[in-house]
Motif scaffolding. Structure first.
Motif, PDB file in Angstrom:
ATOM      1  N   TYR A 167       0.832  -1.210   0.000  1.00 46.10           N
ATOM      2  CA  TYR A 167       0.000   0.000   0.000  1.00 46.10           C
ATOM      3  C   TYR A 167       0.859   1.248   0.000  1.00 46.10           C
ATOM      4  O   TYR A 167       0.470   2.273  -0.535  1.00 46.10           O
ATOM      5  CB  TYR A 167      -1.016  -0.009   1.146  1.00 46.10           C
ATOM      6  N   GLU A 168       2.059   1.141   0.549  1.00 49.14           N
ATOM      7  CA  GLU A 168       2.957   2.286   0.491  1.00 49.14           C
ATOM      8  C   GLU A 168       3.376   2.539  -0.961  1.00 49.14           C
ATOM      9  O   GLU A 168       3.405   3.683  -1.422  1.00 49.14           O
ATOM     10  CB  GLU A 168       4.193   2.022   1.366  1.00 49.14           C
ATOM     11  N   LEU A 169       3.650   1.452  -1.671  1.00 43.85           N
ATOM     12  CA  LEU A 169       4.022   1.573  -3.081  1.00 43.85           C
ATOM     13  C   LEU A 169       2.874   2.209  -3.860  1.00 43.85           C
ATOM     14  O   LEU A 169       3.080   3.111  -4.683  1.00 43.85           O
ATOM     15  CB  LEU A 169       4.360   0.183  -3.642  1.00 43.85           C
ATOM     16  N   CYS A 170       1.654   1.766  -3.562  1.00 39.89           N
ATOM     17  CA  CYS A 170       0.487   2.299  -4.269  1.00 39.89           C
ATOM     18  C   CYS A 170       0.292   3.787  -3.960  1.00 39.89           C
ATOM     19  O   CYS A 170       0.114   4.600  -4.864  1.00 39.89           O
ATOM     20  CB  CYS A 170      -0.750   1.501  -3.857  1.00 39.89           C
ATOM     21  N   MET A 171       0.350   4.138  -2.682  1.00 44.06           N
ATOM     22  CA  MET A 171       0.147   5.548  -2.307  1.00 44.06           C
ATOM     23  C   MET A 171       1.203   6.428  -2.948  1.00 44.06           C
ATOM     24  O   MET A 171       0.923   7.527  -3.430  1.00 44.06           O
ATOM     25  CB  MET A 171       0.181   5.692  -0.784  1.00 44.06           C
ATOM     26  N   MET A 231       7.655   8.671   2.713  1.00 45.09           N
ATOM     27  CA  MET A 231       6.717   9.034   3.763  1.00 45.09           C
ATOM     28  C   MET A 231       7.380   8.974   5.143  1.00 45.09           C
ATOM     29  O   MET A 231       6.967   9.633   6.062  1.00 45.09           O
ATOM     30  CB  MET A 231       5.509   8.106   3.712  1.00 45.09           C
ATOM     31  N   HIS A 232       8.405   8.149   5.228  1.00 39.99           N
ATOM     32  CA  HIS A 232       9.041   7.965   6.528  1.00 39.99           C
ATOM     33  C   HIS A 232      10.343   8.756   6.634  1.00 39.99           C
ATOM     34  O   HIS A 232      11.168   8.466   7.477  1.00 39.99           O
ATOM     35  CB  HIS A 232       9.324   6.476   6.738  1.00 39.99           C
ATOM     36  N   TYR A 233      10.509   9.784   5.784  1.00 35.50           N
ATOM     37  CA  TYR A 233      11.815  10.452   5.740  1.00 35.50           C
ATOM     38  C   TYR A 233      12.230  11.027   7.100  1.00 35.50           C
ATOM     39  O   TYR A 233      13.384  11.001   7.466  1.00 35.50           O
ATOM     40  CB  TYR A 233      11.817  11.565   4.681  1.00 35.50           C
ATOM     41  N   GLU A 246       4.406  14.699  11.504  1.00 31.57           N
ATOM     42  CA  GLU A 246       4.357  13.699  10.439  1.00 31.57           C
ATOM     43  C   GLU A 246       2.920  13.421  10.008  1.00 31.57           C
ATOM     44  O   GLU A 246       2.645  13.198   8.831  1.00 31.57           O
ATOM     45  CB  GLU A 246       5.025  12.402  10.915  1.00 31.57           C
ATOM     46  N   ILE A 247       2.005  13.443  10.969  1.00 38.43           N
ATOM     47  CA  ILE A 247       0.597  13.186  10.642  1.00 38.43           C
ATOM     48  C   ILE A 247       0.034  14.337   9.815  1.00 38.43           C
ATOM     49  O   ILE A 247      -0.627  14.128   8.797  1.00 38.43           O
ATOM     50  CB  ILE A 247      -0.221  12.945  11.927  1.00 38.43           C
ATOM     51  N   ILE A 248       0.340  15.565  10.239  1.00 39.27           N
ATOM     52  CA  ILE A 248      -0.152  16.727   9.490  1.00 39.27           C
ATOM     53  C   ILE A 248       0.413  16.689   8.072  1.00 39.27           C
ATOM     54  O   ILE A 248      -0.297  16.915   7.092  1.00 39.27           O
ATOM     55  CB  ILE A 248       0.246  18.042  10.202  1.00 39.27           C
ATOM     56  N   GLU A 249       1.690  16.353   7.980  1.00 38.00           N
ATOM     57  CA  GLU A 249       2.303  16.308   6.661  1.00 38.00           C
ATOM     58  C   GLU A 249       1.648  15.249   5.776  1.00 38.00           C
ATOM     59  O   GLU A 249       1.408  15.477   4.588  1.00 38.00           O
ATOM     60  CB  GLU A 249       3.798  16.014   6.813  1.00 38.00           C
ATOM     61  N   LYS A 290      -3.143   5.779   9.236  1.00 35.46           N
ATOM     62  CA  LYS A 290      -2.406   4.594   9.656  1.00 35.46           C
ATOM     63  C   LYS A 290      -1.500   4.092   8.531  1.00 35.46           C
ATOM     64  O   LYS A 290      -0.319   3.853   8.738  1.00 35.46           O
ATOM     65  CB  LYS A 290      -3.402   3.507  10.064  1.00 35.46           C
ATOM     66  N   ARG A 291      -2.073   3.941   7.352  1.00 37.21           N
ATOM     67  CA  ARG A 291      -1.285   3.390   6.253  1.00 37.21           C
ATOM     68  C   ARG A 291      -0.163   4.328   5.809  1.00 37.21           C
ATOM     69  O   ARG A 291       0.842   3.892   5.273  1.00 37.21           O
ATOM     70  CB  ARG A 291      -2.191   3.060   5.071  1.00 37.21           C
ATOM     71  N   ARG A 292      -0.345   5.628   6.055  1.00 37.77           N
ATOM     72  CA  ARG A 292       0.697   6.568   5.633  1.00 37.77           C
ATOM     73  C   ARG A 292       1.778   6.780   6.679  1.00 37.77           C
ATOM     74  O   ARG A 292       2.923   7.048   6.347  1.00 37.77           O
ATOM     75  CB  ARG A 292       0.058   7.910   5.264  1.00 37.77           C
ATOM     76  N   THR A 293       1.395   6.717   7.933  1.00 33.91           N
ATOM     77  CA  THR A 293       2.376   7.080   8.966  1.00 33.91           C
ATOM     78  C   THR A 293       2.717   5.938   9.915  1.00 33.91           C
ATOM     79  O   THR A 293       3.627   6.049  10.702  1.00 33.91           O
ATOM     80  CB  THR A 293       1.828   8.220   9.842  1.00 33.91           C
ATOM     81  N   ARG A 294       1.942   4.872   9.875  1.00 34.34           N
ATOM     82  CA  ARG A 294       2.023   3.747  10.811  1.00 34.34           C
ATOM     83  C   ARG A 294       1.417   4.073  12.183  1.00 34.34           C
ATOM     84  O   ARG A 294       1.417   3.232  13.069  1.00 34.34           O
ATOM     85  CB  ARG A 294       3.457   3.231  10.982  1.00 34.34           C
TER      86      ARG A 294
END
Lengths: 421, 116, 503
Positions: free
Chosen positions: C149-153, C372-374, C407-410, C425-429
């Motif tokens: 899902y990270e690849l898809c996003m 996303m996790h930079y 990170e959530i706001i971003e 959740k899927r974007r930030t864990r």
């Protein structure tokens, strides 16, 4: 470097354990103490525990959670003990430094002479329970629902089933009912409740909420929002009995299935852990396997009453102060008494004793027992025997070992068992 | 007649046996302290409960409250209605009354913590 | 009019859209859900297969091997976590050994490099926790893992950053041919496009039918999984498959790119394409099979279980074709679909070129996207620089996964923008850790409500009617706000310092 703060005693967590430990450390003569609290206020989980039942032992009167916390917070402020809010500790190291982050300071280091771990515990999530079915909205741990209702002012649901009869679940059964929800049942996998008897009486019986012992939720229904659950009776091996399924229509399932000490920092620091409690292995001073690092409260083992948390925190805070004041002198190896249990007694805290002094040992039992005696033995000699009419896993028990017996045990074992009267 | 009752006065939760004659309490067994007997007497004649909840403050926050003493059990929901219809002024601290003499019980609803 | 409408924002749709945008197409992505990556992409094994599994000469074989080669660089461009951890197929008998030898042969003829047959002993030198019954293994060092899902996003986000449009809650129910192109309708909405690519996953047969193609069907195959705590993430170092046999295909035990241990799936053909339930029997089967392949798995550390639905096509191979007027099917994308996805995108571009679409690589295309996790990867000094400017990057919201408000706001401000708690959740864990949102959910709802300007009560877990809260407490007060305030304010008699029962 400005990003390093030095202190004598650093306390991780500003809940009831952390505050009591800080106060005890100050009373023991330490001037610089720093509490690191991740929330925006001191008080920890007590802030959302707006119900009563706290403080009978400590203050001789029944207080609500916020009142109990406020008394300690007032003391902390009076004594001028430093605390940092919105500050999350992200690393704990053996050299007694911690890495923390806060909006004000960014990521910084605290270097302490002694550290008290007081991070508390969290609830067991649904995944760990492995209930089959869908994953709709409407399934929350009881504590999360408590936060929504008591701190945010939102109702997570109207038709409620609760799985697990831990105290938070019982308290939330009443709380949701008072706020207009209908609680259909509290299901408990075990043949007995993990909560206090008084809470079953005043939170369930008062509102005619059925407590279904030896029952569990076996399926979750509903695609977007929860629409119902299947509840089944279980046999003596806790396996669902085919044919006993009952469908209960509900929009909310609350889980109150146990608490887990929050020991990520402790584990990553390499401190020896007790698999039964999920907390560190400690001695009478609540010192962990790492010298100068102490633990107390629910991060050490889950307590039934906050009063005992405070009691334990005093021990840890005082010992941490002593350690810091003595410049980090290690305890001698003259006394090293291991407390061994028989399985019916699941664990003890402390696990090991390094000092020959009168020591209260806390423990929990593995099942409901009626009319038994708690026996402590040194070799073949019975050093203590205490009769109890009722013992239950939900309630902490204690025995007091004497300085004399501990001195005699020296580097041996004291065995604790539950026996027939 | 016998009646089983769990005492709710303290966390010990004593299992008590009440011996009654025509609804009147004759004696109590199983209580570890005299408060158990008082509780048993109340339960037989006029059961009481404390209520804890939150009130909304003027600025829209939530503030925890409790009844300063137990109120008649049958008034618990009515008391919740009172609590849920009140708007507390901002700036109250622990012990301050939000509702005085709630439902004519002589008991106040008082603040137990900071507004959140 | 758009050049291309891509139906379905899964990993295939996302990568197809990105490839088309890269080649100068004006693209609109149509997705029926409230977020991207919610179909088969959301829950699968997250494996980049080496390519020894698919039958020689099939599209699956060709695109798997090609996709697997492309995957690492695609992930690098898109800032997606990828790890070449290798994989191992384990066998328990002489018969299994023969099967593994056949797989080795097939893999080599498919062009898979580095395959090797190992004895049980040799295998255990690489993976010490293999089950005691394991007597042989096929080792594939090119096997890898990725977060689907990270690849898809990231693919959808990158396509949007380069000009694509995303229409959510656009459930295609009509496809008409008009004006030398297509009009695609969803309830009262419609878009028109010269070409259409059908990447509708489980529903690609229904979408094809809307366009007049009833040549295939897609069936849901349910797969149940168990996810274990990060504490168990290094229980195996590579992906452990079981040798296919009369006894079935077994399950896999694999580390994930985020450090958890993932076990599953079962395989069960079902009729209901929306049935994401787990079953007691399925969970028990996963546990039992996994324990034969790998010993000592601590299921007590389970943090969640879930079900994914694979889109099984009726032909047994990927169904990728194009009509003369430019309707492309990319359907029946079951395993090894994730592995093949970059190659599927490339292949779809070829097919469209073949029917006259003017694809031409853009010079101004920006292929990269910030991971996303930079923030997590920055040094302490770098983080402190950011925190100085934006203190919300030091406000920890999710304690288990250490996710900050910043990170959530971003994540909320980055395309494709999430509107649900699961989207966050899927974007930030956040909420994905040990406590599964027990602590941070209320805060995430608050941030979503504030950032997206939606009422707290309207925030959902995963779209639709998955509301997290049902009402406010003290509803009366909120309903008659004005009146209530006035009349009730008078009622609130304040007695300072009254006896609070604390004496």
């Amino acid at each position: 470097m400005e990003n390093v703060i030095k202190t004598s005693v650093a306390i991780i967590g500003g809940g009831p354990a952390g505050m009591a430990a800080a106060i005890a450390a100050r009373e023991a003569g330490v001037s610089d103490i720093l509490i690191l609290e991740r929330d925006d206020s001191l008080g920890g989980i007590l802030r959302q525990c707006i119900h009563g039942g706290f403080g009978l032992h400590t203050f001789g009167e029944e207080l609500t959670g916020p009142e109990y916390a406020a008394r300690y917070e007032a003391r902390v402020r009076e004594m001028g003990i430093d605390f940092m809010l919105n500050t999350m500790v992200i690393e704990l190291h053996k050299d007694k430094t911690v890495t923390a982050m806060s909006s004000e300071r960014g990521i910084f280091t605290v270097k302490a002479d002694a550290i008290v771990l007081a991070m508390g515990c969290r609830e067991r999530p649904k995944g760990a329970l492995g209930i089959s079915g869908t994953r709709p909205a409407g399934i929350y741990t009881a504590g999360l629902a408590q936060k929504f209702v008591n701190m945010k002012g939102y109702m997570p649901g109207r038709e409620v089933v609760i799985l697990g009869s831990g105290d938070i679940g019982l308290i939330m059964a009443r709380r949701m009912t008072l706020e207009g929800a209908k609680v259909h049942a509290v299901c408990e996998l075990m043949p007995y409740s993990g909560g206090l008897a008084r809470n079953i009486e005043q939170c369930l019986n008062d509102y005619n909420i059925p407590l279904k012992l030896s029952h569990t939720v076996t399926a979750i229904h509903g695609k977007e929002r929860l629409e119902g659950v299947t509840v089944s009776a279980v046999d003596e091996n806790r396996r669902p009995i085919a044919g006993s399924e009952e469908y209960i229509k509900c929009d909310t399932l609350l889980l109150s299935c146990g608490l887990i000490p929050e020991n990520e920092l402790t584990v990553s620091c390499g401190i020896d852990m007790d698999r039964v409690t999920g907390g560190a292995i400690v001695d009478g001073d609540r010192q962990t396997s790492e010298e100068g690092i102490f633990a107390c409260g629910n991060v050490l083992h889950v307590h039934d009453l906050v009063d005992y948390v405070s009691e334990e925190a005093v021990i840890a805070g005082r010992a941490a102060a002593e350690y810091a004041l003595q410049g980090g002198v290690a305890k001698g190896d003259l006394i090293k008494v291991k407390i061994v249990t028989d399985g019916k007694i699941r664990y003890t805290v402390p696990h090991i004793l390094h000092k020959a002094e009168d020591t209260t040992v806390y423990f929990r039992v593995s099942d409901v027992f009626r009319d038994k005696k708690i026996v402590a033995r040194l070799g073949d000699r019975v050093i203590l025997s205490k009769r109890k009419l009722k013992l239950a896993p939900g309630e902490m028990e204690t025995v007091k070992l004497s300085a004399k017996d501990i001195a005699e045990a020296k580097v041996g074992e004291i065995r604790l068992s539950l026996e027939e009267v | 007649m016998e009646r089983k009752l769990t005492c709710i006065i303290c966390p010990r939760g004593c299992d008590m046996t009440l011996y009654l004659d025509d609804g009147k309490l004759i004696s109590v067994d199983g209580n570890a302290c005299p408060r158990g007997k008082t509780y048993a007497e109340d339960e037989c004649t006029h059961p009481k409960r404390s209520v804890t909840s939150t009130v909304r403050t003027e600025s829209g926050r939530l503030q925890p409250v409790k009844t300063s003493a137990a109120i008649p059990k049958e008034l618990v929901f009515a008391c919740m209605d009172e609590i849920n219809s009140v708007v507390a002024p901002d700036g109250l601290s622990i012990g301050d009354a939000v509702i005085s003499d709630v439902l004519g019980t002589g008991v106040d609803v008082v603040v137990t913590g900071k507004a959140i | 009019m758009f050049d291309v409408a891509v139906i379905g924002a899964g990993v295939v749709g996302g990568l197809v859209a990105r490839a088309l945008v890269k080649n100068g197409m004006r693209v609109v992505i149509l997705e029926k859900e409230s977020d991207v990556a919610l179909g088969a992409t959301r829950a699968n094994s997250a494996i980049v297969h080496a390519g020894y599994d698919a039958k020689e000469g099939s599209l699956k074989a060709k695109l798997n091997v090609r996709g697997s080669e492309m995957m690492e660089s695609v992930c690098a461009e898109l800032g997606v976590k990828y790890k070449r951890c290798g994989s191992m197929v384990v066998g328990f008998s002489e018969e299994d050994r023969e099967t593994l030898a056949a797989l080795l042969k097939r893999g080599e003829s498919n062009g898979v490099r580095g395959l090797k047959l190992l004895s049980g002993e040799e295998a255990r030198k690489i993976e010490k926790n293999l089950g005691d019954g394991v007597s042989c293994a096929l080792h594939a060092p090119t096997g890898a893992i990725v977060c689907p899902y990270e690849l898809c996003m990231a693919a959808v986000g990158n396509a949007i950053d380069n000009g694509a449009e995303l229409r959510l809650e656009f459930k295609v129910d009509k496809i008409e041919r008009a004006n030398g192109g297509f009009i695609i309708g969803a309830a009262d909405k419609s878009v028109s496009a010269r070409y259409v690519v059908n990447c509708a996953g489980l529903y690609s047969d229904e979408v094809a039918r809307l366009a007049g193609d009833d040549g295939f069907t897609v069936r849901a195959r349910r797969g149940e999984y168990i996810l274990l705590d990060k504490e168990c993430g290094d229980h195996v170092g590579s992906t452990i498959f079981r040798c296919p046999s009369k006894m079935g295909k077994g399950v896999l035990v694999t580390p994930t790119v985020d450090g958890n241990l993932l076990i599953g799936p079962t395989a069960e053909d079902i009729d209901d394409k929306t049935d994401l339930s787990t079953t007691a029997a399925g969970q028990a089967r996963v546990r039992a099979l996994a324990s034969e392949q790998v010993k000592g798995i601590n299921f007590g550390k389970t943090i969640t279980n879930f079900t994914g639905l694979r889109a099984g096509g009726s032909t047994g191979d990927f169904i990728i074709n194009v009509t003369e007027d430019g309707f492309v099917n990319a359907a029946g994308i079951e395993s090894p679909g994730l592995s093949a996805s970059p190659a599927i995108a490339e292949y779809v571009c070829e097919l469209l070129s073949g029917v006259g679409a003017p694809l031409k690589e853009r010079e101004d295309f920006v292929p990269t996207r910030r991971p996303m996790h930079y923030f997590k990867e920055l040094t302490q000094e770098e983080k402190n620089e950011i925190i100085k400017e934006h203190p919300e990057y030091a406000r920890v919201i999710c304690r288990c996964e250490l996710v900050t408000e910043g990170e959530i706001i971003e994540a909320i401000r980055t395309e494709p923008r999430p509107v649900t708690v699961d989207g966050i959740k899927r974007r930030t864990r956040a909420t994905m850790g040990r406590c599964q949102g027990g602590f941070c959910t209320p805060y995430i709802v608050e941030i979503l409500s504030r950032e997206r300007g939606i009422d707290y009560l309207d925030v959902t877990k995963s779209g639709g009617k998955s509301f997290l809260n049902i009402s406010r407490t003290k509803e009366k007060l909120w309903k008659n706000n004005e009146n209530a305030n006035n009349s009730l304010h008078n009622k609130a008699k304040t007695v300072k310092n009254a006896d609070g029962g604390n004496a």
